[in-house]
Design a protein around this motif. Structure first.
Motif, PDB file in Angstrom:
ATOM      1  N   SER A   5       4.989  92.424  32.082  1.00 33.46           N
ATOM      2  CA  SER A   5       4.037  93.112  31.205  1.00 33.46           C
ATOM      3  C   SER A   5       4.226  94.630  31.231  1.00 33.46           C
ATOM      4  O   SER A   5       3.493  95.350  30.565  1.00 33.46           O
ATOM      5  N   LEU A   6       5.219  95.109  31.969  1.00 31.97           N
ATOM      6  CA  LEU A   6       5.487  96.547  32.076  1.00 31.97           C
ATOM      7  C   LEU A   6       6.769  96.893  31.348  1.00 31.97           C
ATOM      8  O   LEU A   6       7.758  96.163  31.443  1.00 31.97           O
ATOM      9  N   ASP A   7       6.764  98.020  30.651  1.00 36.18           N
ATOM     10  CA  ASP A   7       8.027  98.464  30.056  1.00 36.18           C
ATOM     11  C   ASP A   7       8.855  99.146  31.152  1.00 36.18           C
ATOM     12  O   ASP A   7       8.411  99.287  32.294  1.00 36.18           O
ATOM     13  N   GLU A   8      10.074  99.574  30.803  1.00 35.87           N
ATOM     14  CA  GLU A   8      10.982 100.148  31.807  1.00 35.87           C
ATOM     15  C   GLU A   8      10.385 101.366  32.505  1.00 35.87           C
ATOM     16  O   GLU A   8      10.501 101.509  33.726  1.00 35.87           O
ATOM     17  N   ALA A   9       9.764 102.235  31.741  1.00 35.28           N
ATOM     18  CA  ALA A   9       9.171 103.442  32.328  1.00 35.28           C
ATOM     19  C   ALA A   9       8.032 103.067  33.275  1.00 35.28           C
ATOM     20  O   ALA A   9       7.899 103.649  34.360  1.00 35.28           O
ATOM     21  N   GLU A  10       7.224 102.103  32.898  1.00 38.57           N
ATOM     22  CA  GLU A  10       6.119 101.673  33.766  1.00 38.57           C
ATOM     23  C   GLU A  10       6.639 101.014  35.035  1.00 38.57           C
ATOM     24  O   GLU A  10       6.075 101.200  36.114  1.00 38.57           O
ATOM     25  N   GLN A  11       7.721 100.241  34.921  1.00 32.36           N
ATOM     26  CA  GLN A  11       8.329  99.631  36.107  1.00 32.36           C
ATOM     27  C   GLN A  11       8.813 100.710  37.072  1.00 32.36           C
ATOM     28  O   GLN A  11       8.592 100.616  38.282  1.00 32.36           O
ATOM     29  N   ALA A  12       9.467 101.728  36.541  1.00 36.15           N
ATOM     30  CA  ALA A  12       9.950 102.827  37.381  1.00 36.15           C
ATOM     31  C   ALA A  12       8.772 103.561  38.014  1.00 36.15           C
ATOM     32  O   ALA A  12       8.815 103.928  39.197  1.00 36.15           O
ATOM     33  N   GLN A  13       7.717 103.756  37.255  1.00 39.93           N
ATOM     34  CA  GLN A  13       6.525 104.444  37.759  1.00 39.93           C
ATOM     35  C   GLN A  13       5.855 103.625  38.867  1.00 39.93           C
ATOM     36  O   GLN A  13       5.472 104.173  39.908  1.00 39.93           O
ATOM     37  N   LEU A  14       5.725 102.321  38.655  1.00 34.34           N
ATOM     38  CA  LEU A  14       5.145 101.449  39.680  1.00 34.34           C
ATOM     39  C   LEU A  14       5.954 101.533  40.965  1.00 34.34           C
ATOM     40  O   LEU A  14       5.392 101.676  42.055  1.00 34.34           O
ATOM     41  N   HIS A  15       7.261 101.457  40.828  1.00 37.52           N
ATOM     42  CA  HIS A  15       8.140 101.534  41.997  1.00 37.52           C
ATOM     43  C   HIS A  15       7.940 102.867  42.731  1.00 37.52           C
ATOM     44  O   HIS A  15       7.812 102.893  43.961  1.00 37.52           O
ATOM     45  N   GLU A  16       7.886 103.950  41.975  1.00 35.89           N
ATOM     46  CA  GLU A  16       7.684 105.268  42.575  1.00 35.89           C
ATOM     47  C   GLU A  16       6.339 105.338  43.294  1.00 35.89           C
ATOM     48  O   GLU A  16       6.245 105.844  44.413  1.00 35.89           O
ATOM     49  N   TYR A  17       5.285 104.851  42.645  1.00 40.67           N
ATOM     50  CA  TYR A  17       3.953 104.881  43.266  1.00 40.67           C
ATOM     51  C   TYR A  17       3.928 104.077  44.566  1.00 40.67           C
ATOM     52  O   TYR A  17       3.375 104.529  45.570  1.00 40.67           O
ATOM     53  N   LEU A  18       4.519 102.895  44.542  1.00 40.04           N
ATOM     54  CA  LEU A  18       4.517 102.064  45.748  1.00 40.04           C
ATOM     55  C   LEU A  18       5.339 102.705  46.861  1.00 40.04           C
ATOM     56  O   LEU A  18       4.959 102.624  48.034  1.00 40.04           O
ATOM     57  N   GLU A  19       6.448 103.352  46.507  1.00 39.10           N
ATOM     58  CA  GLU A  19       7.230 104.075  47.519  1.00 39.10           C
ATOM     59  C   GLU A  19       6.415 105.201  48.131  1.00 39.10           C
ATOM     60  O   GLU A  19       6.453 105.423  49.338  1.00 39.10           O
ATOM     61  N   ARG A  20       5.665 105.917  47.296  1.00 37.54           N
ATOM     62  CA  ARG A  20       4.834 107.013  47.797  1.00 37.54           C
ATOM     63  C   ARG A  20       3.735 106.491  48.715  1.00 37.54           C
ATOM     64  O   ARG A  20       3.438 107.097  49.752  1.00 37.54           O
ATOM     65  N   VAL A  21       3.126 105.374  48.358  1.00 36.99           N
ATOM     66  CA  VAL A  21       2.105 104.765  49.219  1.00 36.99           C
ATOM     67  C   VAL A  21       2.728 104.368  50.552  1.00 36.99           C
ATOM     68  O   VAL A  21       2.179 104.651  51.623  1.00 36.99           O
ATOM     69  N   LEU A  22       3.894 103.738  50.502  1.00 41.20           N
ATOM     70  CA  LEU A  22       4.589 103.331  51.728  1.00 41.20           C
ATOM     71  C   LEU A  22       4.919 104.539  52.603  1.00 41.20           C
ATOM     72  O   LEU A  22       4.662 104.526  53.810  1.00 41.20           O
ATOM     73  N   HIS A  23       5.460 105.583  52.013  1.00 35.93           N
ATOM     74  CA  HIS A  23       5.791 106.789  52.782  1.00 35.93           C
ATOM     75  C   HIS A  23       4.536 107.416  53.386  1.00 35.93           C
ATOM     76  O   HIS A  23       4.551 107.881  54.524  1.00 35.93           O
ATOM     77  N   ALA A  24       3.431 107.436  52.629  1.00 36.67           N
ATOM     78  CA  ALA A  24       2.193 107.996  53.144  1.00 36.67           C
ATOM     79  C   ALA A  24       1.684 107.205  54.345  1.00 36.67           C
ATOM     80  O   ALA A  24       1.220 107.770  55.330  1.00 36.67           O
TER      81      ALA A  24
END
Length: 152
Positions: free
Chosen positions: A128-147
């Motif tokens: 249900s996510l376009d390519e940009a949203e998939q990249a954004q989700l991945h980035e957000y989850l990486e940031r949460v993990l790093h935090a």
């Protein structure tokens, strides 16, 4: 338990609950893929094969940490996978007391087959996510993990 109704009990679920529900659905979908291939494997065993395929041979304790199992549970999983012919325990090259866990040829062949299952499940999770949203989700989850990993 009906997780579908649980996911929508409040307007905004907590991050922890939402992540847990997403993980549970990924596990369910992956185990359905394994069952459809008539493979007698559980999600944890799939993860073990995935780690060994991607990271190469390692000790049982390294492998246990990477899939979040305790030593006893890891030993049981390794015993089952070894009986099925997917992995073997070999003496460590530098430390005679230690063993390295590695995939067999059958384990490598199985991993090649499972790669498509993994990709289908993850693609379905993001359909249900376009390519940009998939990249954004991945980035957000990486940031949460790093935090969460940041000790400062």
């Amino acid at each position: 338990m009906n997780t579908e109704s649980l996911a929508f009990t409040t307007p905004k679920e907590s991050l922890g609950i939402l992540l847990g529900l997403v993980r549970a659905e990924i596990v369910r979908a992956m185990e359905a893929e394994l069952a459809a291939k008539h493979l007698d494997l559980r999600f944890t065993q799939f993860l073990i094969l995935k780690r060994l395929a991607r990271l190469g041979p390692m000790s049982a304790s390294e492998l246990a940490r990477s899939v979040e199992l305790d030593g006893g549970a890891m030993t049981r999983q390794l015993d089952q996978l070894e009986r099925k012919g997917y992995l073997r325990r070999r003496p460590h090259e530098q430390d005679r007391r230690a063993l390295r866990i590695e995939l067999t040829d059958a384990g490598n062949a199985l991993w090649q087959e499972l790669t498509g299952c993994n990709e289908r499940v993850l693609a379905a999770a993001q359909r249900s996510l376009d390519e940009a949203e998939q990249a954004q989700l991945h980035e957000y989850l990486e940031r949460v993990l790093h935090a969460l990993r940041d000790k400062n």
